[in-house]
Design a protein around this motif. Structure first.
Motif, PDB file in Angstrom:
ATOM      1  N   HIS A  86      42.198  31.713  46.385  1.00  0.00           N
ATOM      2  CA  HIS A  86      41.070  32.630  46.438  1.00  0.00           C
ATOM      3  C   HIS A  86      41.458  34.073  46.135  1.00  0.00           C
ATOM      4  N   ASN A  87      42.569  34.519  46.670  1.00  0.00           N
ATOM      5  CA  ASN A  87      42.881  35.948  46.624  1.00  0.00           C
ATOM      6  C   ASN A  87      44.039  36.283  45.691  1.00  0.00           C
ATOM      7  N   ASP A 114      42.660  40.857  34.521  1.00  0.00           N
ATOM      8  CA  ASP A 114      42.288  39.541  35.046  1.00  0.00           C
ATOM      9  C   ASP A 114      41.983  38.558  33.912  1.00  0.00           C
ATOM     10  N   HIS A 123      47.205  40.858  43.346  1.00  0.00           N
ATOM     11  CA  HIS A 123      46.430  40.570  44.544  1.00  0.00           C
ATOM     12  C   HIS A 123      44.938  40.724  44.245  1.00  0.00           C
ATOM     13  N   GLY A 124      44.136  39.755  44.739  1.00  0.00           N
ATOM     14  CA  GLY A 124      42.709  39.804  44.510  1.00  0.00           C
ATOM     15  C   GLY A 124      42.023  41.004  45.130  1.00  0.00           C
ATOM     16  N   ALA A 125      42.694  41.642  46.101  1.00  0.00           N
ATOM     17  CA  ALA A 125      42.113  42.830  46.733  1.00  0.00           C
ATOM     18  C   ALA A 125      42.326  44.093  45.914  1.00  0.00           C
ATOM     19  N   TYR A 126      43.202  44.022  44.897  1.00  0.00           N
ATOM     20  CA  TYR A 126      43.526  45.209  44.105  1.00  0.00           C
ATOM     21  C   TYR A 126      43.335  44.901  42.619  1.00  0.00           C
ATOM     22  N   PRO A 127      42.130  44.533  42.199  1.00  0.00           N
ATOM     23  CA  PRO A 127      41.919  44.125  40.804  1.00  0.00           C
ATOM     24  C   PRO A 127      42.206  45.229  39.799  1.00  0.00           C
ATOM     25  N   HIS A 128      42.119  46.503  40.271  1.00  0.00           N
ATOM     26  CA  HIS A 128      42.353  47.622  39.354  1.00  0.00           C
ATOM     27  C   HIS A 128      43.800  47.709  38.895  1.00  0.00           C
TER      28      HIS A 128
END
Length: 437
Positions: free
Chosen positions: A273-274, A234, A225-230
């Motif tokens: 996007h996400n 990537d 998920h783009g909200a949780y890059p950690h």
């Protein structure tokens, strides 16, 4: 072949005196050559599909009296003429068109559309001048047949398919071009130039065209998920680091005295996007002259991509894949300096020294170079044949506007002048080689 400048001039002068009416003879043949050109221009065929083009060229050679063999290395054509004892001179022209919709606005523009291998409808155009190359080959074949009492040796005409994809010369050589027919003593070719005025010729001694490699890099990661890059690794970020890192290969690893180009022409990855994807694909073109530089480029790309992946914490199984498309790779074209000098002298005698220039190497590629890369080490030379209308050239020089390049949908050479010049230049070059002592 090491000859003094005096000998070079004398040989070329002798060949010129033997055909003092060559200019007139070529002028008389222009109506039929223009007709052939217009047919070829309006009926282009893509690489590996040049069946009708090859058939027309074979018919033209047979009509002139050559011993013709078709389907050599695909739709390749070889025309032979044994004319007494002497050297074997091979003259090569390429035959394939490009998937381009022509936008020249010419009355004779190609309107051909076909399905490509992916099933897409594409236009087809001779956007690289191969129609002029073929027409010049037939025009030269006619002149050398007409004047065959003035030379001795073996003439070998080669109409080569699939130049645009780098496969034609490989296929013809693999099928035994030099063993099934003859091993040439000299190989000549010409290529239309989109930056030299029609009526002129330019030759680069030594390296003339580049090594060309197509390389794919598949950059792998761990999506999410783009909200949780950690929680991810990537591949878009990794690909970005790779693109920037690649620039240091030429600027910091390869000698500044050695030409090198590494261009990333395509980057694709992700779907929304996400969403952080699992994969990004890069497509590169590599250019160089020196074979050692080519090897250095490829080795550095593999090392650099693996190092960036490791620095991001990816395990070995997710190291980027570097795929070199060897079947599409072509070596640099090296014009034998002595042969280039000899040909330059012969062409000057025919069209005037003021119309012959020394050109610089370019980073474009041509599989013509393969004819000099066999174990036979045959000397080869290809020269640039001016294709730009003089008035158009002068206007561009004045305005600073760029001219349409090769492979442009708007490339429209001044074909009558280019063809006549090509036939005269190639014919006198061959005559000089046949008559050298």
């Amino acid at each position: 072949m090491r000859l003094s400048p005096l000998a070079l001039g004398l040989i070329a002068t002798l060949s010129w005196h033997a055909t003092a009416n060559l200019k007139q003879q070529v002028a008389e043949s222009m109506p039929e050559l223009e007709s052939l050109y217009l047919h070829l221009h309006q009926n282009p065929e893509l690489s590996y599909k040049e069946e009708k083009t090859a058939g027309r060229l074979a018919d033209e050679m047979r009509r002139l009296g050559y011993d013709v063999t078709e389907n050599v290395g695909g739709f390749g054509v070889v025309g032979m003429l044994k004319n007494g004892d002497g050297p074997t001179v091979m003259i090569r022209a390429d035959t394939d068109g490009l998937p381009i919709i022509e936008e020249t606005g010419k009355s004779y523009a190609s309107k051909v559309k076909v399905k490509d291998d992916a099933g897409n409808e594409v236009g087809v155009m001779h956007g690289c001048g191969h129609d002029i190359h073929m027409t010049s080959l037939i025009g030269t074949a006619k002149q050398l047949m007409t004047n065959k009492e003035k030379w001795q040796g073996t003439l070998m005409l080669v109409a080569q398919p699939a130049e645009e994809v780098g496969g034609g010369a490989k296929a013809m050589l693999k099928e035994g071009l030099y063993t099934q027919f003859a091993k040439p003593d000299h190989v000549l070719g010409l290529h239309v130039s989109a930056s030299v005025p029609a009526g002129k010729v330019a030759i680069a001694p030594g390296y003339a065209l580049a090594n060309v490699d197509s390389v794919d890099i598949i950059v792998k990661g761990k999506g999410g998920h783009g909200a949780y890059p950690h929680t991810t690794i990537d591949p878009v970020v990794l690909a970005s680091r790779i693109v920037l890192g690649l620039q240091t290969i030429t600027s910091r690893e390869i000698s500044p005295l050695e030409p090198s180009v590494i261009t990333v022409g395509s980057i694709h990855g992700g779907s929304k996007h996400n969403i952080i994807s699992n994969e990004v694909k890069l497509q590169l073109t590599l250019r160089s002259y020196n074979p050692d530089v080519r090897g250095q480029q490829i080795a550095a790309i593999k090392r650099l991509t693996a190092g960036i992946a490791q620095s991001a914490g990816l395990e070995d199984s997710l190291v980027p894949e570097v795929i070199v498309h060897e079947s599409e790779s072509i070596p640099s074209t090296y014009n034998n300096p002595e042969l280039a000098e000899f040909v330059t002298s012969a062409i000057k005698q025919e069209i005037g020294a003021e119309n012959v220039e020394q050109s610089q190497p370019v980073m474009a590629g041509e599989d013509f170079g393969l004819y000099g890369r066999t174990d036979d080490n045959v000397p080869i030379t290809i020269f640039w044949l001016g294709g730009v209308n003089q008035a158009v050239f002068d206007a561009a020089q004045k305005s600073g506007e760029p001219l349409p390049s090769l492979h442009s949908s708007k490339f429209a050479p001044d074909y009558p002048i280019a063809i006549a010049t090509g036939v005269r230049a190639m014919t006198n070059s061959a005559l000089a080689l046949f008559n050298q002592k």
